[in-house]
Enzyme design. Structure first.
Site, short mmCIF file in Angstrom:
data_model
loop_
_atom_site.label_atom_id
_atom_site.label_comp_id
_atom_site.label_asym_id
_atom_site.label_seq_id
_atom_site.Cartn_x
_atom_site.Cartn_y
_atom_site.Cartn_z
N GLU A 133 0.86 -1.19 0.00
CA GLU A 133 0.00 0.00 0.00
C GLU A 133 0.90 1.23 0.00
O GLU A 133 2.10 1.13 0.25
CB GLU A 133 -0.88 0.01 1.26
CG GLU A 133 -1.84 -1.16 1.33
CD GLU A 133 -2.78 -1.09 2.52
OE1 GLU A 133 -2.77 -0.05 3.25
OE2 GLU A 133 -3.53 -2.06 2.71
N GLY B 49 5.00 -0.56 2.72
CA GLY B 49 5.96 -1.16 1.79
C GLY B 49 6.74 -2.23 2.52
O GLY B 49 6.23 -3.33 2.76
N THR C 14 1.18 -5.86 -9.53
CA THR C 14 1.62 -6.38 -10.83
C THR C 14 0.47 -7.07 -11.54
O THR C 14 -0.27 -7.86 -10.94
CB THR C 14 2.79 -7.36 -10.64
OG1 THR C 14 3.87 -6.65 -10.02
CG2 THR C 14 3.26 -7.93 -11.97
N GLY D 13 29.88 -1.48 -25.22
CA GLY D 13 30.30 -0.09 -25.40
C GLY D 13 29.10 0.80 -25.70
O GLY D 13 28.02 0.61 -25.13
N GLU E 291 8.90 -8.03 -4.00
CA GLU E 291 8.81 -9.17 -3.06
C GLU E 291 9.77 -8.99 -1.88
O GLU E 291 10.36 -9.94 -1.39
CB GLU E 291 9.00 -10.51 -3.78
CG GLU E 291 7.87 -10.75 -4.77
CD GLU E 291 7.53 -12.19 -5.00
OE1 GLU E 291 7.91 -13.06 -4.19
OE2 GLU E 291 6.86 -12.45 -6.00
C1 FAD Z 1 7.07 -2.68 -10.46
C2 FAD Z 1 6.63 -3.11 -9.10
C3 FAD Z 1 5.78 -4.19 -8.97
C4 FAD Z 1 5.34 -4.59 -7.70
N1 FAD Z 1 4.44 -5.62 -7.59
C5 FAD Z 1 3.83 -5.85 -6.39
C6 FAD Z 1 2.73 -6.76 -6.30
O1 FAD Z 1 2.32 -7.40 -7.28
N2 FAD Z 1 2.11 -6.91 -5.09
C7 FAD Z 1 2.52 -6.23 -3.99
O2 FAD Z 1 1.91 -6.42 -2.93
N3 FAD Z 1 3.58 -5.37 -4.05
C8 FAD Z 1 4.23 -5.15 -5.22
N4 FAD Z 1 5.28 -4.25 -5.30
C9 FAD Z 1 5.69 -3.52 -4.11
C10 FAD Z 1 7.08 -3.86 -3.63
O3 FAD Z 1 7.09 -5.12 -3.00
C11 FAD Z 1 7.53 -2.72 -2.69
O4 FAD Z 1 7.79 -1.62 -3.54
C12 FAD Z 1 8.73 -3.07 -1.86
O5 FAD Z 1 8.39 -4.05 -0.91
C13 FAD Z 1 9.33 -1.87 -1.16
O6 FAD Z 1 8.35 -1.09 -0.53
P1 FAD Z 1 8.37 0.51 -0.77
O7 FAD Z 1 8.37 0.71 -2.24
O8 FAD Z 1 7.25 1.10 0.00
O9 FAD Z 1 9.75 0.99 -0.20
P2 FAD Z 1 10.10 1.37 1.32
O10 FAD Z 1 9.65 0.31 2.24
O11 FAD Z 1 9.62 2.77 1.59
O12 FAD Z 1 11.68 1.36 1.27
C14 FAD Z 1 12.46 2.44 0.79
C15 FAD Z 1 13.94 2.07 0.99
O13 FAD Z 1 14.20 1.89 2.39
C16 FAD Z 1 14.76 0.60 2.61
N5 FAD Z 1 14.32 0.13 3.94
C17 FAD Z 1 13.06 0.08 4.43
N6 FAD Z 1 13.07 -0.44 5.66
C18 FAD Z 1 14.36 -0.75 5.96
C19 FAD Z 1 15.03 -1.31 7.07
N7 FAD Z 1 14.35 -1.69 8.15
N8 FAD Z 1 16.37 -1.44 7.03
C20 FAD Z 1 17.06 -1.07 5.92
N9 FAD Z 1 16.49 -0.54 4.82
C21 FAD Z 1 15.16 -0.38 4.84
C22 FAD Z 1 14.26 -0.25 1.48
O14 FAD Z 1 15.08 -1.38 1.28
C23 FAD Z 1 14.32 0.73 0.32
O15 FAD Z 1 15.62 0.80 -0.18
C24 FAD Z 1 5.79 -3.89 -6.56
C25 FAD Z 1 6.66 -2.81 -6.71
C26 FAD Z 1 7.07 -2.39 -7.94
C27 FAD Z 1 7.96 -1.21 -8.07
#
Ligand code: FAD
Length: 384
Positions: free
Chosen positions: A125, A129, A157, A344, A368
């Protein structure tokens, strides 16, 4: 498992043939137009490669986890977008395999197996994330023999092309992760709509959209498992499907290495093929080692995933599925970046496929669960 069985080798060959004939020629156009490849979907359905994992008792091919990995790997070698067809069908339906009643499986698996409907998985959501349970706002409230859903899912997705959605929603806000339940929502349910497709860096032909639930009423029988089990089912699902993301990453990386190998033998500079330079050879060797190491870890994790599906207690599946996803996706990013380097200037333009592969590889480090989250999972397993 140190060698694939004859059946698995034959499956790999069959998928490679289909991918070479029907999928690879479409990959650049799918990337350019960002349109879902329905023709590829039909070809995968015809060959029963679109959802190989569906059990035979529900009309499926009953393929094991390693078979799904091989299909996804070989399709991704040609086109990462297309590999999301089998991968996301599995992601969306594993929650039912793990938690649903016979009646729900009976309802939803046969159309999936026949290729009449695809499945998506909706956990993330806007505010949920990496902290998928803590930030979850989507609510499902019981009302007689129905549930009423309200909220937003993001980044889903294949949203809009899938007919069925496994949706995690809060049923008991006081209970945190234990107050989340999983449901099947169908395209066409009242008050269920989609956002506009996101404009992405890669996997462009696979639509990624928001899901909106506005007083969406669904029958109570669409609950997967019991109330409060949804988040556990969602995480157990990822134990199985992170292995498929590793497979996708492997395929993308292998596609880039194969292309680069052909190129360096043809391209001449300083009077000889650039493949004759040791600086190039060392890069190729590193690329191949990264892929091969990740491949064996992925196949070993797939074998464990299969045992867990058969009810065995395999404590290291969580560890291995996170490890193979991380290793393979980091390898894919490194290998595709090196493939661009090996071509290149030609690597940097879309007349050649490696820049697409590099863009496609990036998502495997993010979805994931990001690779930071995977490293947390791995460390937790090591330290417990
Ligand atoms: C193209 C695409 C397809 C997707 N498909 C699906 C789907 O089909 N179903 C679904 O449910 N989701 C889906 N997702 C969601 C995806 O799983 C999330 O984007 C992902 O889990 C990261 O969540 P966020 O984008 O909110 O990033 P955030 O959680 O906000 O993270 C931002 C950054 O902070 C880092 N971070 C966060 N917490 C920590 C921590 N505790 N320690 C260290 N680093 C941390 C993360 O690694 C990342 O680098 C999809 C995303 C994309 C972009």
């Amino acid at each position: 498992m140190f060698a694939l069985s004859e059946e698995h080798e034959a499956l790999r060959e069959a998928v490679r043939e289909l991918a070479t004939e029907k999928i690879a020629p479409r990959a650049a156009e799918v990337d350019r137009t960002a349109e879902f490849p329905w023709d590829v979907y039909e070809a995968l359905v015809k060959a029963e490669f679109h959802a190989l994992h569906v059990p035979e008792e529900y009309g499926g091919a009953g393929g094991d986890a390693l078979s799904s990995v091989l299909v996804i790997e070989e399709v991704a070698r040609a086109c990462a977008t297309s590999s999301l067809i089998p991968a996301v069908n599995k992601l969306g339906s594993v929650p039912l395999m793990l938690g649903a009643s016979h009646e729900l499986k009976q309802k939803y698996f046969p159309p999936l197996a026949r290729g009449e409907a695809m499945f998506s998985y909706a956990l993330s959501e806007p505010e949920a994330g990496s902290d998928a349970s803590g930030g979850m706002r989507t609510r499902a409230v019981r009302a007689g023999d129905t549930y009423v859903l309200n909220g937003v899912k993001r980044w889903i997705t294949n949203a809009g092309v899938s007919k069925y959605y496994t949706v995690m929603a809060v049923t008991d806000p006081g209970k945190g992760a234990n107050g989340i339940s999983a449901f099947v929502v169908e395209d066409g349910d009242p008050g269920f709509t989609f956002g506009a497709p996101e404009h992405k860096l890669g996997i462009k032909g696979s639509p990624t959209r928001e899901l909106y639930f506005d007083n969406t009423v669904i029958p109570a029988g669409r609950l997967i498992g019991a109330e409060g089990e949804g988040f556990k089912i969602a995480l157990r699902t990822l134990d199985h499907t992170r292995v498929t993301i590793a497979a996708q990453a492997l395929g993308i990386a292998q596609g880039a290495l194969d292309y680069a190998l052909g190129y360096v033998k043809e391209r001449k500079q300083f009077g000889k093929a650039i493949a004759d330079f040791q600086g190039i050879q060392f890069m190729l060797a590193d690329m191949a080692m990264k892929i091969e190491g990740a491949r064996y870890l992925t196949y070993a994790a797939a074998a464990r995933s299969e045992r867990v599906m058969h009810g065995e207690n395999v404590p290291d599946l969580t560890y291995l599925s996170s490890a193979c996803k991380t290793l393979a996706s980091d390898a894919a990013m490194a290998v595709t970046t090196d493939a661009v380097q090996l071509l290149g200037g030609y690597g940097y333009v879309n007349d050649y496929p490696v820049e697409r592969m590099m863009r496609d590889a990036k998502i495997t480090q993010i979805y994931e669960g990001t690779n930071q989250i995977q490293r947390m999972v791995i460390a937790r397993q090591l330290l417990k």
